[in-house]
Scaffold this motif. Structure first.
Motif, PDB file in Angstrom:
ATOM      1  N   VAL A   1      58.615  52.261  45.374  1.00 43.32           N
ATOM      2  CA  VAL A   1      58.319  52.170  44.155  1.00 43.32           C
ATOM      3  C   VAL A   1      58.444  52.882  43.038  1.00 43.32           C
ATOM      4  N   GLY A   2      57.578  54.277  42.638  1.00 47.30           N
ATOM      5  CA  GLY A   2      57.807  55.662  42.519  1.00 47.30           C
ATOM      6  C   GLY A   2      59.994  56.036  42.612  1.00 47.30           C
ATOM      7  N   HIS A   3      60.589  56.196  43.443  1.00 50.98           N
ATOM      8  CA  HIS A   3      61.786  56.392  43.494  1.00 50.98           C
ATOM      9  C   HIS A   3      62.086  55.375  42.132  1.00 50.98           C
ATOM     10  N   ILE A   4      61.997  53.902  42.390  1.00 48.45           N
ATOM     11  CA  ILE A   4      62.728  52.757  41.740  1.00 48.45           C
ATOM     12  C   ILE A   4      62.709  53.004  40.078  1.00 48.45           C
TER      13      ILE A   4
ATOM     14  N   SER B   1      64.803  57.208  34.116  1.00 52.50           N
ATOM     15  CA  SER B   1      66.683  58.858  34.090  1.00 52.50           C
ATOM     16  C   SER B   1      67.597  58.060  33.407  1.00 52.50           C
ATOM     17  N   ALA B   2      68.136  56.767  34.029  1.00 56.99           N
ATOM     18  CA  ALA B   2      69.545  56.038  33.630  1.00 56.99           C
ATOM     19  C   ALA B   2      68.464  55.478  31.809  1.00 56.99           C
ATOM     20  N   ALA B   3      67.401  54.937  31.620  1.00 61.18           N
ATOM     21  CA  ALA B   3      67.485  54.966  30.529  1.00 61.18           C
ATOM     22  C   ALA B   3      67.036  55.573  29.327  1.00 61.18           C
TER      23      ALA B   3
ATOM     24  N   LEU C   1      60.031  48.626  30.764  1.00 68.61           N
ATOM     25  CA  LEU C   1      60.157  49.402  30.375  1.00 68.61           C
ATOM     26  C   LEU C   1      59.354  50.666  29.594  1.00 68.61           C
ATOM     27  N   ASP C   2      58.265  50.295  28.651  1.00 71.44           N
ATOM     28  CA  ASP C   2      57.965  51.339  27.965  1.00 71.44           C
ATOM     29  C   ASP C   2      56.736  51.187  28.628  1.00 71.44           C
ATOM     30  N   ARG C   3      56.276  50.989  29.606  1.00 75.68           N
ATOM     31  CA  ARG C   3      54.943  51.123  30.692  1.00 75.68           C
ATOM     32  C   ARG C   3      55.670  52.508  31.554  1.00 75.68           C
ATOM     33  N   HIS C   4      56.385  52.369  31.959  1.00 71.59           N
ATOM     34  CA  HIS C   4      56.889  52.812  32.887  1.00 71.59           C
ATOM     35  C   HIS C   4      57.780  54.367  32.149  1.00 71.59           C
ATOM     36  N   PHE C   5      58.579  54.157  31.051  1.00 68.46           N
ATOM     37  CA  PHE C   5      58.946  55.740  30.355  1.00 68.46           C
ATOM     38  C   PHE C   5      57.320  56.470  30.023  1.00 68.46           C
TER      39      PHE C   5
ATOM     40  N   GLU D   1      54.637  56.212  31.366  1.00 69.95           N
ATOM     41  CA  GLU D   1      53.814  57.172  32.578  1.00 69.95           C
ATOM     42  C   GLU D   1      54.626  58.446  33.079  1.00 69.95           C
ATOM     43  N   LEU D   2      56.328  58.124  32.806  1.00 69.29           N
ATOM     44  CA  LEU D   2      57.194  59.304  33.543  1.00 69.29           C
ATOM     45  C   LEU D   2      57.460  60.814  32.473  1.00 69.29           C
ATOM     46  N   ARG D   3      57.671  59.971  30.931  1.00 69.89           N
ATOM     47  CA  ARG D   3      58.043  60.838  30.031  1.00 69.89           C
ATOM     48  C   ARG D   3      56.767  61.505  29.074  1.00 69.89           C
TER      49      ARG D   3
END
Length: 244
Positions: free
Chosen positions: A176-179, A185-187, A213-217, A219-221
């Motif tokens: 999950v973390g990798h996907i 990164s692609a987004a 997309l909003d949620r994970h973006f 979290e990571l960015r």
């Protein structure tokens, strides 16, 4: 090719030449680290912050090979966290500026281990080849919304449980973390380099809706896709105005 284009890409030829020279020095065990480390850490100094995708991929491949050589010199396989970080450099996309910081950190971390004692009773085997193949599958198929851990595990002939164990041991993250890392990164790249809407970007990287997309973006960015694009547009506008 025009004279302007040839001149603009001269940095790439210089970068490749420097990589070859430094790689030769790193590979020579008789060459002290102090003689090649400063040059290695300054490799990206003259690389533009804005590069084409083929250029970015070439830069990342060469730097990954460089880190692999440094890893060999530093014997970091005794330190799985650093080994996993070096592996992530080879597979994760990022901006040129982020890559510059990441590469400097990896080289510094690996060389620092040469003078540090290995963790007690912590000798580990080389990274399992299943890990590299699994990460490559995730990279190649991340656009598939239904891509699952079971899909990736079956591709490399492992059980989902065994693959998860290997991934976490080698990189600190599971499927999950990798996907999500690859998709975000692609987004980020699409938001920066294309005029696709946020909804179109979400679909292009494998998310079924913009909320994911909003949620994970975030979290990571640390920001939303919309805010990220506005910041990029603002920076590009400033850069354009400064050249006038």
């Amino acid at each position: 090719m025009s004279a302007h284009t040839s001149c603009a890409r001269e940095w790439l030829s210089i970068f490749v030449d420097r990589c070859q020279v430094i790689a030769g020095r790193v590979a020579d065990p008789s060459t002290p680290v102090s003689e090649w480390l400063p040059d290695a850490r300054s490799l990206l100094t003259d690389v533009p912050t804005s590069t084409t995708l083929p250029e970015h991929l070439l830069i990342r491949r060469l730097l990954a090979q460089m880190v692999a050589q440094v890893v060999g010199r530093a014997d970091v396989m005794q330190h799985p966290a650093v080994a996993g970080a070096a592996l992530m450099l080879a597979i994760e996309h990022s901006t040129t500026q982020a890559l510059r910081v990441e590469f400097d950190s990896r080289v510094h971390g690996c060389t620092a281990l040469r003078t540090a004692p290995p963790p007690p009773r912590c000798r580990v085997r080389a990274l399992d080849p299943h890990v590299g193949r699994s990460l490559a599958v995730i990279e190649a198929r991340h656009r598939e919304p239904r891509l699952s851990l079971r899909d990736v595990a079956s591709t490399v002939y492992l059980s989902p449980w065994h693959l998860t164990r290997l991934l976490k041991r080698a990189t600190g993250n599971g499927f999950v973390g990798h996907i999500h890392r690859v998709r975000i990164s692609a987004a980020e790249r699409l938001l920066r380099d294309t005029s696709l809407t946020v909804k179109q970007v979400a679909a292009a990287v494998g998310y079924t809706n913009t909320s994911q997309l909003d949620r994970h973006f975030k979290e990571l960015r640390g920001t939303t896709p919309v805010s990220f694009r506005r910041r990029v547009d603002f920076q590009q506008e400033l850069s354009t105005n400064s050249k006038k």
